[in-house]
Scaffold this motif. Structure first.
Motif, short mmCIF file in Angstrom:
data_model
loop_
_atom_site.label_atom_id
_atom_site.label_comp_id
_atom_site.label_asym_id
_atom_site.label_seq_id
_atom_site.Cartn_x
_atom_site.Cartn_y
_atom_site.Cartn_z
N LYS A 35 0.81 -1.22 0.00
CA LYS A 35 0.00 0.00 0.00
C LYS A 35 0.84 1.27 0.00
O LYS A 35 0.55 2.22 -0.71
CB LYS A 35 -0.92 0.01 1.21
N TYR A 36 1.90 1.31 0.82
CA TYR A 36 2.60 2.56 1.04
C TYR A 36 4.09 2.52 0.69
O TYR A 36 4.79 3.50 0.93
CB TYR A 36 2.49 2.95 2.52
N GLY A 37 4.59 1.43 0.16
CA GLY A 37 6.03 1.28 -0.04
C GLY A 37 6.63 2.33 -0.97
O GLY A 37 7.60 3.01 -0.62
N ASN A 38 6.08 2.49 -2.16
CA ASN A 38 6.64 3.44 -3.12
C ASN A 38 6.44 4.88 -2.65
O ASN A 38 7.32 5.73 -2.86
CB ASN A 38 6.02 3.24 -4.50
N LEU A 39 5.33 5.16 -2.02
CA LEU A 39 5.08 6.50 -1.51
C LEU A 39 6.09 6.87 -0.43
O LEU A 39 6.65 7.97 -0.44
CB LEU A 39 3.65 6.59 -0.96
N LEU A 40 6.35 5.95 0.49
CA LEU A 40 7.33 6.22 1.53
C LEU A 40 8.74 6.37 0.95
O LEU A 40 9.51 7.22 1.40
CB LEU A 40 7.33 5.10 2.57
N LEU A 41 9.08 5.57 -0.03
CA LEU A 41 10.39 5.68 -0.66
C LEU A 41 10.56 7.04 -1.33
O LEU A 41 11.59 7.69 -1.17
CB LEU A 41 10.56 4.55 -1.67
N ALA A 42 9.55 7.48 -2.04
CA ALA A 42 9.64 8.77 -2.74
C ALA A 42 9.69 9.93 -1.75
O ALA A 42 10.49 10.86 -1.92
CB ALA A 42 8.44 8.93 -3.68
N THR A 43 8.87 9.91 -0.72
CA THR A 43 8.89 11.02 0.24
C THR A 43 10.19 11.02 1.04
O THR A 43 10.72 12.09 1.34
CB THR A 43 7.69 10.95 1.20
N GLY A 44 10.72 9.87 1.35
CA GLY A 44 12.01 9.82 2.04
C GLY A 44 13.13 10.38 1.18
O GLY A 44 13.99 11.12 1.65
N PHE A 45 13.11 10.05 -0.10
CA PHE A 45 14.12 10.59 -1.01
C PHE A 45 13.99 12.10 -1.13
O PHE A 45 14.99 12.83 -1.09
CB PHE A 45 14.00 9.94 -2.39
N LEU A 46 12.77 12.60 -1.26
CA LEU A 46 12.57 14.05 -1.37
C LEU A 46 13.00 14.77 -0.11
O LEU A 46 13.62 15.84 -0.16
CB LEU A 46 11.11 14.36 -1.69
N PHE A 47 12.69 14.21 1.04
CA PHE A 47 13.10 14.82 2.30
C PHE A 47 14.62 14.87 2.40
O PHE A 47 15.20 15.91 2.75
CB PHE A 47 12.51 14.05 3.47
N CYS A 48 15.28 13.78 2.11
CA CYS A 48 16.73 13.71 2.20
C CYS A 48 17.38 14.69 1.21
O CYS A 48 18.32 15.41 1.57
CB CYS A 48 17.20 12.28 1.92
N SER A 50 16.07 17.41 -0.07
CA SER A 50 15.82 18.80 0.31
C SER A 50 16.69 19.21 1.49
O SER A 50 17.20 20.34 1.53
CB SER A 50 14.34 19.01 0.62
N VAL A 51 16.88 18.34 2.46
CA VAL A 51 17.75 18.67 3.60
C VAL A 51 19.18 18.87 3.14
O VAL A 51 19.84 19.85 3.51
CB VAL A 51 17.65 17.59 4.69
N TRP A 52 19.69 17.98 2.29
CA TRP A 52 21.06 18.14 1.81
C TRP A 52 21.18 19.36 0.90
O TRP A 52 22.22 20.03 0.89
CB TRP A 52 21.53 16.89 1.09
N GLY A 53 20.15 19.67 0.14
CA GLY A 53 20.17 20.89 -0.67
C GLY A 53 20.24 22.13 0.20
O GLY A 53 20.99 23.08 -0.10
N TYR A 54 19.50 22.15 1.28
CA TYR A 54 19.57 23.28 2.21
C TYR A 54 20.94 23.38 2.85
O TYR A 54 21.53 24.46 2.94
CB TYR A 54 18.49 23.12 3.30
N VAL A 55 21.48 22.26 3.30
CA VAL A 55 22.79 22.27 3.94
C VAL A 55 23.87 22.74 2.97
O VAL A 55 24.74 23.53 3.34
CB VAL A 55 23.13 20.86 4.49
N ALA A 56 23.80 22.28 1.73
CA ALA A 56 24.83 22.62 0.76
C ALA A 56 24.77 24.08 0.32
O ALA A 56 25.80 24.66 -0.02
CB ALA A 56 24.72 21.71 -0.46
N THR A 57 23.59 24.68 0.33
CA THR A 57 23.47 26.03 -0.23
C THR A 57 23.30 27.12 0.82
O THR A 57 23.68 28.26 0.57
CB THR A 57 22.27 26.10 -1.19
N GLN A 58 22.76 26.84 1.97
CA GLN A 58 22.39 27.90 2.89
C GLN A 58 23.21 27.97 4.17
O GLN A 58 23.19 29.00 4.84
CB GLN A 58 20.92 27.75 3.29
N THR A 59 23.91 26.96 4.54
CA THR A 59 24.55 26.97 5.85
C THR A 59 25.97 27.52 5.83
O THR A 59 26.56 27.71 6.88
CB THR A 59 24.59 25.55 6.45
#
Length: 79
Positions: A35-48, A50-59
């Protein structure tokens, strides 16, 4: 003691048979991963990402690139 052991084995065997028959006639629906496997995989990838994008560009993190070819050694003083 023999009768007690025989009764215990009989009860456990009866329970195993009952469980096997019950599972055999049970319709299986989609489980959590179906039911939720691909959705969780995609949201986890997007979260990761986005966090690394913020760290690389803003900190203002200094990435310590290789100094090879940019730094010349100081002359060594012989005293």
């Amino acid at each position: 003691m023999y009768n007690l052991a025989k009764a215990a084995v009989n009860l456990s065997a009866r329970g195993v048979r009952y469980t096997a028959v019950r599972q055999c006639h049970h319709k299986t629906g989609p489980n959590f991963h179906d039911k939720y496997g691909n959705l969780l995989l995609a949201t986890g990838f997007l979260f990761c990402a986005s966090v690394w994008g913020y760290v690389a560009t803003q900190t203002g993190l200094v990435w310590n690139f290789s100094p090879v070819g940019r730094i010349s050694p100081k002359p060594w003083n012989e005293e």
